[in-house]
Design an enzyme around this catalytic site. Structure first.
Site, PDB file in Angstrom:
ATOM      1  N   LYS A  56       0.792  -1.233   0.000  1.00  0.00           N
ATOM      2  CA  LYS A  56       0.000   0.000   0.000  1.00  0.00           C
ATOM      3  C   LYS A  56       0.819   1.276   0.000  1.00  0.00           C
ATOM      4  O   LYS A  56       0.264   2.362  -0.173  1.00  0.00           O
ATOM      5  CB  LYS A  56      -0.942   0.015   1.204  1.00  0.00           C
ATOM      6  CG  LYS A  56      -0.225   0.171   2.542  1.00  0.00           C
ATOM      7  CD  LYS A  56      -1.202   0.447   3.671  1.00  0.00           C
ATOM      8  CE  LYS A  56      -0.477   0.876   4.930  1.00  0.00           C
ATOM      9  NZ  LYS A  56      -1.385   1.297   6.003  1.00  0.00           N
TER      10      LYS A  56
ATOM     11  N   SER B 193      -9.986  -1.916  -1.424  1.00  0.00           N
ATOM     12  CA  SER B 193      -9.283  -1.060  -2.377  1.00  0.00           C
ATOM     13  C   SER B 193      -9.054   0.325  -1.764  1.00  0.00           C
ATOM     14  O   SER B 193      -9.193   0.510  -0.555  1.00  0.00           O
ATOM     15  CB  SER B 193     -10.060  -0.969  -3.694  1.00  0.00           C
ATOM     16  OG  SER B 193      -9.274  -0.324  -4.690  1.00  0.00           O
TER      17      SER B 193
ATOM     18  N   LYS C 133      -6.913   5.831  -4.140  1.00  0.00           N
ATOM     19  CA  LYS C 133      -5.785   6.041  -5.051  1.00  0.00           C
ATOM     20  C   LYS C 133      -5.946   5.251  -6.351  1.00  0.00           C
ATOM     21  O   LYS C 133      -5.184   5.446  -7.302  1.00  0.00           O
ATOM     22  CB  LYS C 133      -4.479   5.683  -4.346  1.00  0.00           C
ATOM     23  CG  LYS C 133      -4.162   6.634  -3.202  1.00  0.00           C
ATOM     24  CD  LYS C 133      -3.008   6.160  -2.341  1.00  0.00           C
ATOM     25  CE  LYS C 133      -2.722   7.151  -1.214  1.00  0.00           C
ATOM     26  NZ  LYS C 133      -3.856   7.343  -0.289  1.00  0.00           N
TER      27      LYS C 133
ATOM     28  N   LEU D 103      -6.844   6.639   9.496  1.00  0.00           N
ATOM     29  CA  LEU D 103      -6.040   7.264  10.553  1.00  0.00           C
ATOM     30  C   LEU D 103      -5.401   6.215  11.450  1.00  0.00           C
ATOM     31  O   LEU D 103      -6.070   5.296  11.925  1.00  0.00           O
ATOM     32  CB  LEU D 103      -6.917   8.182  11.408  1.00  0.00           C
ATOM     33  CG  LEU D 103      -7.212   9.563  10.813  1.00  0.00           C
ATOM     34  CD1 LEU D 103      -8.197  10.302  11.693  1.00  0.00           C
ATOM     35  CD2 LEU D 103      -5.945  10.372  10.652  1.00  0.00           C
TER      36      LEU D 103
ATOM     37  N   THR E 253       4.249  17.756   2.887  1.00  0.00           N
ATOM     38  CA  THR E 253       4.612  17.637   1.477  1.00  0.00           C
ATOM     39  C   THR E 253       4.272  18.908   0.702  1.00  0.00           C
ATOM     40  O   THR E 253       5.117  19.467   0.009  1.00  0.00           O
ATOM     41  CB  THR E 253       3.880  16.440   0.834  1.00  0.00           C
ATOM     42  OG1 THR E 253       2.492  16.513   1.187  1.00  0.00           O
ATOM     43  CG2 THR E 253       4.453  15.125   1.319  1.00  0.00           C
TER      44      THR E 253
ATOM     45  N   GLU F 125       2.455  10.752  -5.668  1.00  0.00           N
ATOM     46  CA  GLU F 125       1.416  11.387  -4.861  1.00  0.00           C
ATOM     47  C   GLU F 125       0.647  12.440  -5.656  1.00  0.00           C
ATOM     48  O   GLU F 125       1.228  13.172  -6.468  1.00  0.00           O
ATOM     49  CB  GLU F 125       2.027  12.047  -3.623  1.00  0.00           C
ATOM     50  CG  GLU F 125       2.470  11.063  -2.563  1.00  0.00           C
ATOM     51  CD  GLU F 125       2.907  11.745  -1.286  1.00  0.00           C
ATOM     52  OE1 GLU F 125       2.658  11.179  -0.210  1.00  0.00           O
ATOM     53  OE2 GLU F 125       3.502  12.839  -1.356  1.00  0.00           O
TER      54      GLU F 125
END
Length: 360
Positions: free
Chosen positions: A112, A151, A154, A193, A216, A287
């Site tokens: 993942k 799933s 993403k 989380l 990021t 990402e």
């Protein structure tokens, strides 16, 4: 001070009634793949409480499997059968299904971590695509009643190898569902989380170490859910499924990663930028700034369970050559042929464009 995840989400956690799930699980022979992981272990705990006839916990990593199996056995659940095994091994899966004859399968085993899979695209395909195909085919062959694939958001318009591999897995499950007596369905998660490798434990570690907290991008946003919500969604999806559906949880608006970091700093009794520095490091390979739960060609419908939504794809998006394309993809992965793996992923999912790192 003790941190409240509910405060962090700034919403009341979804309360999905567990009562209707008893009829689904009680007395059933249940298999959870990836049982030692964050989702798999919580799924195993909740299934155990619903009194299955047998609960088979499958994982190829012994430490996580040992921990959850011992926890459940110590709590008095004597129906637990921990099994070390690999979903990519056809012979192992056939023997497992023949021995335990599961009636309900939750397929949580997967790689993942997005940046890690960008550097290991062949392994992502072997595990996430090949493993899903092998377990789904075993479920069909052994006439399992229900099979649920775990799933991720993403998989929608994927920007990463991990997302693309899960997108192909979704297509595979829907394809098998058309000609099987087994009811196949998929559940799509947002970020969970506190799961292994997720952003909240990382932020907490950085805060405890004195900072800085690394962000990021200021514009990065994500859907978040609690692990209990994620598992309840999986169980309710298994109950509601009639074959080929995809289920998601209505999680409201996406949450800013930067604001989440600032809230964690405040909940720790500190002031962001004064007591704790934040640094911006840029997006990692694969990402996206914003994730999506639903693709433009998918239709969203309500279900009898509040905040659980059903997604139905447009039939025009079906791939008549899917099995052949997947076979080519798996062959390229087995050969370690990265350029071919990426081109096959793009052929199956035209919206996927490989990142520079994945292609190098």
């Amino acid at each position: 001070r003790n941190l409240s995840i509910e405060d962090l989400l700034d919403r009341v956690p979804v309360d999905l009634d567990p009562a209707p799930l008893s009829a689904l699980v009680r007395g059933a022979r249940v298999l959870v793949t990836g049982a030692g992981g964050s989702i798999g272990s919580e799924l195993s705990r909740q299934v155990a409480r619903l009194e299955p006839g047998t609960l088979v916990l499958l994982d190829r990593y012994e430490n996580g499997l040992f921990a959850v199996a011992n926890e459940l056995l110590a709590a008095g659940y004597q129906v637990v059968a921990p099994v070390i095994g690999d979903v990519t091994e056809v012979g192992q899966m056939n023997r497992l299904f023949a021995e335990y004859r599961p009636t309900l399968v939750f397929h949580a085993a997967a790689h993942k971590h997005v940046p890690l899979m960008e550097g290991n695209p062949c392994e992502a395909v072997v595990n996430n695509v090949g493993g899903t195909r092998i377990v789904a085919e075993a479920a069909h062959r052994h006439e399992v009643a229900r099979f649920i694939l775990i799933s991720t958001d993403k998989a929608v318009n994927p920007a990463s190898v991990m997302g693309a591999s899960k997108g192909v897995a979704e297509l595979l499950v829907r394809d098998v569902a058309r000609s099987s007596k087994t009811i196949f369905a998929t559940v799509r998660f947002g970020n969970v989380l506190g799961s292994n490798g997720s952003v909240v434990p990382l932020f907490l570690e950085q805060i405890q170490a004195g900072g800085p907290v690394t962000i990021t991008d200021q514009n990065m946003r994500r859907y978040f859910m609690l692990v209990a919500e994620a598992v309840h969604l999986v169980l309710h999806a298994a109950r509601l499924a009639e074959g080929g559906e995809l289920f998601v949880l209505d999680m409201g608006e996406q949450i800013s990663i930067e604001e989440m970091a600032r809230n964690l700093i405040r909940l720790s009794g500190l002031v962001p930028d004064r007591d704790m520095a934040l640094t911006y490091v840029g997006c990692r390979p694969g990402e996206k700034l914003v994730e999506e739960l639903v693709a433009p060609h998918e239709r969203v419908e309500s279900t009898p369970v509040s905040r659980v939504l059903c997604i139905r794809p447009d039939p025009q998006w079906e791939l008549p050559r899917l099995s052949r394309l997947v076979a080519q993809l798996e062959e390229a992965a087995a050969e370690g042929n990265v350029p071919k793996v990426l081109s096959r992923l793009s052929a199956i999912l035209p919206t996927y464009q490989p990142s520079v790192q994945a292609a190098s």
